[in-house]
Design a protein around this motif. Structure first.
Motif, PDB file in Angstrom:
ATOM      1  N   SER A 113     -75.631 -69.050  42.652  1.00 48.03           N
ATOM      2  CA  SER A 113     -75.380 -70.467  42.966  1.00 48.03           C
ATOM      3  C   SER A 113     -76.061 -70.873  44.272  1.00 48.03           C
ATOM      4  O   SER A 113     -75.710 -71.893  44.875  1.00 48.03           O
ATOM      5  N   GLY A 114     -76.968 -70.025  44.765  1.00 48.87           N
ATOM      6  CA  GLY A 114     -77.776 -70.393  45.943  1.00 48.87           C
ATOM      7  C   GLY A 114     -77.240 -69.902  47.278  1.00 48.87           C
ATOM      8  O   GLY A 114     -77.792 -70.232  48.320  1.00 48.87           O
ATOM      9  N   PHE A 115     -76.178 -69.107  47.272  1.00 48.92           N
ATOM     10  CA  PHE A 115     -75.619 -68.610  48.548  1.00 48.92           C
ATOM     11  C   PHE A 115     -76.326 -67.320  48.985  1.00 48.92           C
ATOM     12  O   PHE A 115     -76.748 -66.528  48.136  1.00 48.92           O
ATOM     13  N   SER A 116     -76.446 -67.146  50.286  1.00 52.76           N
ATOM     14  CA  SER A 116     -76.943 -65.865  50.799  1.00 52.76           C
ATOM     15  C   SER A 116     -75.908 -65.347  51.806  1.00 52.76           C
ATOM     16  O   SER A 116     -75.028 -66.096  52.235  1.00 52.76           O
ATOM     17  N   PHE A 117     -76.053 -64.080  52.198  1.00 50.64           N
ATOM     18  CA  PHE A 117     -75.007 -63.428  52.990  1.00 50.64           C
ATOM     19  C   PHE A 117     -75.557 -62.851  54.287  1.00 50.64           C
ATOM     20  O   PHE A 117     -76.685 -62.368  54.322  1.00 50.64           O
ATOM     21  N   ARG A 118     -74.750 -62.896  55.322  1.00 54.28           N
ATOM     22  CA  ARG A 118     -75.189 -62.397  56.632  1.00 54.28           C
ATOM     23  C   ARG A 118     -74.631 -60.997  56.921  1.00 54.28           C
ATOM     24  O   ARG A 118     -75.114 -60.316  57.793  1.00 54.28           O
ATOM     25  N   SER A 119     -73.553 -60.624  56.203  1.00 54.61           N
ATOM     26  CA  SER A 119     -72.892 -59.343  56.515  1.00 54.61           C
ATOM     27  C   SER A 119     -72.836 -58.457  55.266  1.00 54.61           C
ATOM     28  O   SER A 119     -73.215 -58.887  54.172  1.00 54.61           O
ATOM     29  N   ASP A 120     -72.345 -57.245  55.456  1.00 52.57           N
ATOM     30  CA  ASP A 120     -72.161 -56.335  54.305  1.00 52.57           C
ATOM     31  C   ASP A 120     -70.703 -56.321  53.872  1.00 52.57           C
ATOM     32  O   ASP A 120     -70.273 -55.441  53.129  1.00 52.57           O
ATOM     33  N   THR A 121     -69.908 -57.249  54.372  1.00 54.50           N
ATOM     34  CA  THR A 121     -68.464 -57.197  54.101  1.00 54.50           C
ATOM     35  C   THR A 121     -68.114 -57.809  52.744  1.00 54.50           C
ATOM     36  O   THR A 121     -68.865 -58.615  52.197  1.00 54.50           O
ATOM     37  N   ASP A 122     -66.939 -57.425  52.276  1.00 59.46           N
ATOM     38  CA  ASP A 122     -66.370 -58.061  51.084  1.00 59.46           C
ATOM     39  C   ASP A 122     -65.847 -59.455  51.440  1.00 59.46           C
ATOM     40  O   ASP A 122     -65.884 -60.385  50.637  1.00 59.46           O
ATOM     41  N   THR A 123     -65.402 -59.593  52.699  1.00 60.20           N
ATOM     42  CA  THR A 123     -64.772 -60.845  53.157  1.00 60.20           C
ATOM     43  C   THR A 123     -65.667 -62.070  52.988  1.00 60.20           C
ATOM     44  O   THR A 123     -65.197 -63.157  52.634  1.00 60.20           O
ATOM     45  N   GLU A 124     -66.964 -61.887  53.247  1.00 66.40           N
ATOM     46  CA  GLU A 124     -67.850 -63.059  53.336  1.00 66.40           C
ATOM     47  C   GLU A 124     -67.879 -63.886  52.044  1.00 66.40           C
ATOM     48  O   GLU A 124     -68.254 -65.066  52.075  1.00 66.40           O
ATOM     49  N   VAL A 125     -67.475 -63.278  50.940  1.00 63.43           N
ATOM     50  CA  VAL A 125     -67.461 -64.091  49.702  1.00 63.43           C
ATOM     51  C   VAL A 125     -66.408 -65.203  49.800  1.00 63.43           C
ATOM     52  O   VAL A 125     -66.567 -66.253  49.162  1.00 63.43           O
ATOM     53  N   ILE A 126     -65.366 -65.002  50.584  1.00 61.96           N
ATOM     54  CA  ILE A 126     -64.255 -65.994  50.581  1.00 61.96           C
ATOM     55  C   ILE A 126     -64.695 -67.336  51.194  1.00 61.96           C
ATOM     56  O   ILE A 126     -64.575 -68.371  50.533  1.00 61.96           O
ATOM     57  N   PRO A 127     -65.231 -67.361  52.440  1.00 64.65           N
ATOM     58  CA  PRO A 127     -65.641 -68.674  52.966  1.00 64.65           C
ATOM     59  C   PRO A 127     -66.718 -69.326  52.089  1.00 64.65           C
ATOM     60  O   PRO A 127     -66.736 -70.554  51.932  1.00 64.65           O
ATOM     61  N   ASN A 128     -67.574 -68.478  51.506  1.00 56.75           N
ATOM     62  CA  ASN A 128     -68.634 -69.062  50.665  1.00 56.75           C
ATOM     63  C   ASN A 128     -68.076 -69.655  49.373  1.00 56.75           C
ATOM     64  O   ASN A 128     -68.527 -70.710  48.921  1.00 56.75           O
ATOM     65  N   LEU A 129     -67.096 -68.979  48.788  1.00 61.78           N
ATOM     66  CA  LEU A 129     -66.476 -69.544  47.577  1.00 61.78           C
ATOM     67  C   LEU A 129     -65.805 -70.879  47.906  1.00 61.78           C
ATOM     68  O   LEU A 129     -65.903 -71.847  47.140  1.00 61.78           O
ATOM     69  N   ILE A 130     -65.145 -70.913  49.075  1.00 64.46           N
ATOM     70  CA  ILE A 130     -64.467 -72.167  49.478  1.00 64.46           C
ATOM     71  C   ILE A 130     -65.510 -73.277  49.632  1.00 64.46           C
ATOM     72  O   ILE A 130     -65.341 -74.396  49.129  1.00 64.46           O
ATOM     73  N   GLU A 131     -66.606 -72.914  50.290  1.00 62.72           N
ATOM     74  CA  GLU A 131     -67.668 -73.932  50.485  1.00 62.72           C
ATOM     75  C   GLU A 131     -68.222 -74.419  49.138  1.00 62.72           C
ATOM     76  O   GLU A 131     -68.479 -75.610  48.949  1.00 62.72           O
ATOM     77  N   LEU A 132     -68.361 -73.482  48.213  1.00 59.72           N
ATOM     78  CA  LEU A 132     -68.872 -73.849  46.881  1.00 59.72           C
ATOM     79  C   LEU A 132     -67.967 -74.905  46.231  1.00 59.72           C
ATOM     80  O   LEU A 132     -68.448 -75.913  45.699  1.00 59.72           O
ATOM     81  N   TYR A 133     -66.648 -74.668  46.315  1.00 58.25           N
ATOM     82  CA  TYR A 133     -65.721 -75.625  45.682  1.00 58.25           C
ATOM     83  C   TYR A 133     -65.688 -76.953  46.442  1.00 58.25           C
ATOM     84  O   TYR A 133     -65.523 -78.013  45.832  1.00 58.25           O
ATOM     85  N   ILE A 134     -65.874 -76.888  47.757  1.00 58.04           N
ATOM     86  CA  ILE A 134     -65.931 -78.147  48.524  1.00 58.04           C
ATOM     87  C   ILE A 134     -67.177 -78.934  48.090  1.00 58.04           C
ATOM     88  O   ILE A 134     -67.125 -80.144  47.862  1.00 58.04           O
ATOM     89  N   ASN A 135     -68.300 -78.201  47.928  1.00 59.93           N
ATOM     90  CA  ASN A 135     -69.540 -78.859  47.472  1.00 59.93           C
ATOM     91  C   ASN A 135     -69.335 -79.532  46.112  1.00 59.93           C
ATOM     92  O   ASN A 135     -70.000 -80.502  45.778  1.00 59.93           O
ATOM     93  N   ARG A 136     -68.399 -78.968  45.347  1.00 56.25           N
ATOM     94  CA  ARG A 136     -68.128 -79.541  44.019  1.00 56.25           C
ATOM     95  C   ARG A 136     -67.059 -80.646  44.079  1.00 56.25           C
ATOM     96  O   ARG A 136     -66.521 -81.041  43.058  1.00 56.25           O
ATOM     97  N   GLY A 137     -66.699 -81.042  45.299  1.00 55.65           N
ATOM     98  CA  GLY A 137     -65.829 -82.213  45.457  1.00 55.65           C
ATOM     99  C   GLY A 137     -64.349 -81.915  45.657  1.00 55.65           C
ATOM    100  O   GLY A 137     -63.532 -82.834  45.674  1.00 55.65           O
ATOM    101  N   LYS A 138     -64.004 -80.650  45.803  1.00 48.86           N
ATOM    102  CA  LYS A 138     -62.574 -80.334  45.990  1.00 48.86           C
ATOM    103  C   LYS A 138     -62.165 -80.530  47.455  1.00 48.86           C
ATOM    104  O   LYS A 138     -62.997 -80.422  48.360  1.00 48.86           O
ATOM    105  N   SER A 139     -60.874 -80.766  47.661  1.00 42.84           N
ATOM    106  CA  SER A 139     -60.355 -80.843  49.040  1.00 42.84           C
ATOM    107  C   SER A 139     -60.358 -79.428  49.625  1.00 42.84           C
ATOM    108  O   SER A 139     -60.440 -78.444  48.868  1.00 42.84           O
ATOM    109  N   LEU A 140     -60.224 -79.337  50.963  1.00 42.04           N
ATOM    110  CA  LEU A 140     -60.213 -78.007  51.595  1.00 42.04           C
ATOM    111  C   LEU A 140     -59.098 -77.138  51.017  1.00 42.04           C
ATOM    112  O   LEU A 140     -59.306 -75.961  50.698  1.00 42.04           O
TER     113      LEU A 140
END
Ligand code: AGP
Length: 583
Positions: A113-140
């Motif tokens: 979906s066009g995201f790239s990552f800065r770290s090797d952590t599992d965590t980084e998927v969470i803020p990116n998933l949130i951003e993806l849904y915000i981009n799709r018009g959802k509230s925070l």
């Protein structure tokens, strides 16, 4: 394992408050730390490998902050893997405790979906998933809910987002407590972090999400429906701990073993009666735990068998599943955990509950996850245990198990009397034997390996003594039943090998083993109720029904002085964390 904190304040002091709260979690064991602060105009992040150092002056201003101590699971210890993690376009800033079990799958999805990552952590998927849904018009809030619904595994997260003057906190299986105070609110993974700052507290339940701004609002992660929750006043005065002139928490806490033994006996009468009734009623008793708590479980099962004549076994918490067909309504599971947050113990308890078994938990942390999963909960009352290596809680566990076993045969008062006698003896032997424990440590400081042996219940003490030595001195140590030695391990005995022998009975079998290893050149240290010529070094403990516990405390002392001698920090052993919340 990680410590997480969030603060929102009506003043520009959230960064400092979050930093101070994070420092309270210093004891838990971590490898790096970080903090993100928003002042309404901009967001700054500071991340460091190593112990919590000074917070740079420029980070002092802000009304929203999230902070983190990391214990690496995915990705090595380095700055880029340190939390807080931001989403691709730096809209979301998040700290996380837990493991995203399906992070590879989510990462691939986000990459497509066009995201790239800065770290090797599992965590980084969470803020990116949130951003993806915000981009799709959802509230925070909805974007966070949707992201968390996609995550497999346990989590506790705290985040804030650019342009939003509130934080979000959510959890599944891992603890999160919210605190309110005048003009500010806190969230933390550990009550201790915010105990002195807040006046009202609320524990988030599993699958709940909180929006914390001027007000605190709660919702179900799954349905999004609002939930009503109330802040409570909690007695938090005894949560803090200080070294009181001792060099390390470990030695302070060893010295507190006697009081912990006595305090373990202070249980509400009704609770003690009810627990005794459940133990008597149970057809089969499983005592479960990990690490030191497992060693206490082994000792406890032995006490339940030999004193209370109950069918009791100790099982390593993750192994309880192999007994699942033997659980059920007639079984009692006694879950031991200092922290009450050990993931393997909580998983085992869930499994046991599903079978219909009764759960009795013995923990040292008020309102921990384990207590919330138990039918009957008893507190150890050992006081805060800050050193990563468990010492006084073990003394409290053995004392309470001894009391319960005796209560089953109507000898409660006798047991209390014996515990109080043993506590006094513990105090004397800690004082009298410190010098010899130090001398032994000097002698052993350069050893590559050591054995600790004991017969019957003392074998369990030997396991615990060896674990203590490994944890804080980093010397390889093996605890084993004395009788087992000749079935293989004796092959390793050579000139100068230190063997610590525990003897608490007049005809203790461990003495035979002491002679066997001595004749093969071992250096024999006796922790014993009687002096014997076979010992090169000798630590005396008084004879009594709790002599074994007294020897365990002497082993804690030896481990402590070994760590000091080898210039290790006994309070924060390498690679270890105080509560093991990952599977
Ligand atoms: C104890 O010295 C250890 N740090 C460790 O083995 C600990 O006992 C184990 O992780 C279980 O912890 P708990 O008692 O908090 O469940």
């Amino acid at each position: 394992m990680c410590g997480i904190v969030g603060v929102i304040s009506e003043e520009q002091n959230a960064g400092i408050l979050a930093y101070k709260a994070l420092k309270k979690l210093d004891y838990r064991g971590y490898d790096s730390w970080g903090i993100a602060i928003s002042n309404g105009k901009g967001i700054s992040i500071y991340r460091q490998v190593g112990k919590i150092g000074e917070l740079p002056k420029k980070m002092h201003c802000g009304n929203l902050a999230v902070a983190h101590t990391r214990w690496a699971t995915h990705g090595k210890v380095c700055q880029k893997n340190t939390h807080p993690h931001a989403s691709l376009n730096k809209n979301i800033f998040l700290v996380h405790n837990g493991i995203v079990e399906n992070f590879q799958e989510l990462k691939s999805f986000l990459k497509s979906s066009g995201f790239s990552f800065r770290s090797d952590t599992d965590t980084e998927v969470i803020p990116n998933l949130i951003e993806l849904y915000i981009n799709r018009g959802k509230s925070l809030r909805d974007a966070t809910r949707l992201a968390l619904k996609k995550i497999k595994g346990s989590f506790a997260v705290i985040l804030f987002a650019k342009g939003h003057n509130y934080m979000i906190a959510a959890k599944r299986d891992l603890p999160l407590v919210i605190g309110i105070a005048e003009r500010k609110k806190f969230v933390a993974s550990d009550l201790l972090a915010i105990a002195k700052k807040a006046r009202g507290f609320l524990f988030l339940s599993d699958n709940e999400i909180a929006e914390i701004g001027n007000e605190a609002k709660f919702f179900d992660i799954g349905s999004g429906r609002p939930k009503f929750k109330r802040f409570e006043h909690l007695a938090v005065d005894n949560l803090e701990s200080y070294k009181n002139g001792n060099k390390h928490y470990m030695i302070k806490e060893i010295k507190e073993c006697p009081i912990a033994m006595k305090n373990a006996c202070i249980q509400p009468i009704e609770l003690l009666d009810n627990t005794t009734k459940e133990i008597r009623k149970a057809k089969k008793i499983f005592l479960i735990g990990c690490g030191t708590s497992y060693h206490a479980a082994l000792f406890g099962a032995w006490l339940f068998r030999s004193i209370a004549k109950k069918d009791a076994v100790a099982v390593l918490a993750p192994d309880l599943k192999s007994y699942s067909k033997l659980l059920g309504k007639a079984a009692l599971v006694v879950a031991l955990s200092q922290s009450g947050e050990t993931a393997d113990v909580i998983d085992a308890v869930r499994l046991a509950r599903r079978s219909g078994a009764k759960i009795l938990s013995l923990t040292n942390v008020f309102n921990s996850t384990l207590t919330r999963h138990s039918h009957i909960k008893m507190m150890m009352n050992a006081g805060p245990e800050i050193c990563v290596a468990s010492t006084k809680n073990y003394a409290a566990q053995i004392s309470l198990l001894y009391l319960l076993a005796n209560a089953c045969i109507s000898r409660r008062n006798y047991a209390k009397k014996e515990i109080f006698i043993a506590a006094k003896q513990a105090q004397e032997t800690i004082r009298e034997n410190s010098r010899i424990a130090r001398a032994i440590s000097k002698k052993l400081a350069n050893s590559k390996s050591a054995f600790v042996i004991g017969s019957e219940e003392n074998a369990f003490v030997a396991f615990e003594g060896a674990l203590k030595i490994k944890e804080v001195s980093y010397i390889h140590a093996e605890g084993l039943p004395a009788k087992e030695l000749k079935h293989g391990t004796i092959a390793l005995v050579e000139k100068g090998l230190p063997v610590i022998v525990i003897c608490t009975k007049s005809d203790d079998f461990a003495l035979h083993s002491a002679h066997e290893v001595k004749s093969r050149g071992a250096f024999v240290i006796g922790i014993s109720t009687e002096k014997n010529n076979v010992f090169d070094f000798f630590i005396r403990v008084p004879r009594g029904p709790l002599s074994s516990l007294l020897t365990a405390i002497q082993l804690q002392l030896i481990a402590y002085y070994l760590a000091v001698e080898r210039k290790n920090d006994p309070d924060k052993p390498r690679n270890l964390a105080k509560s093991v919340t990952v599977r």
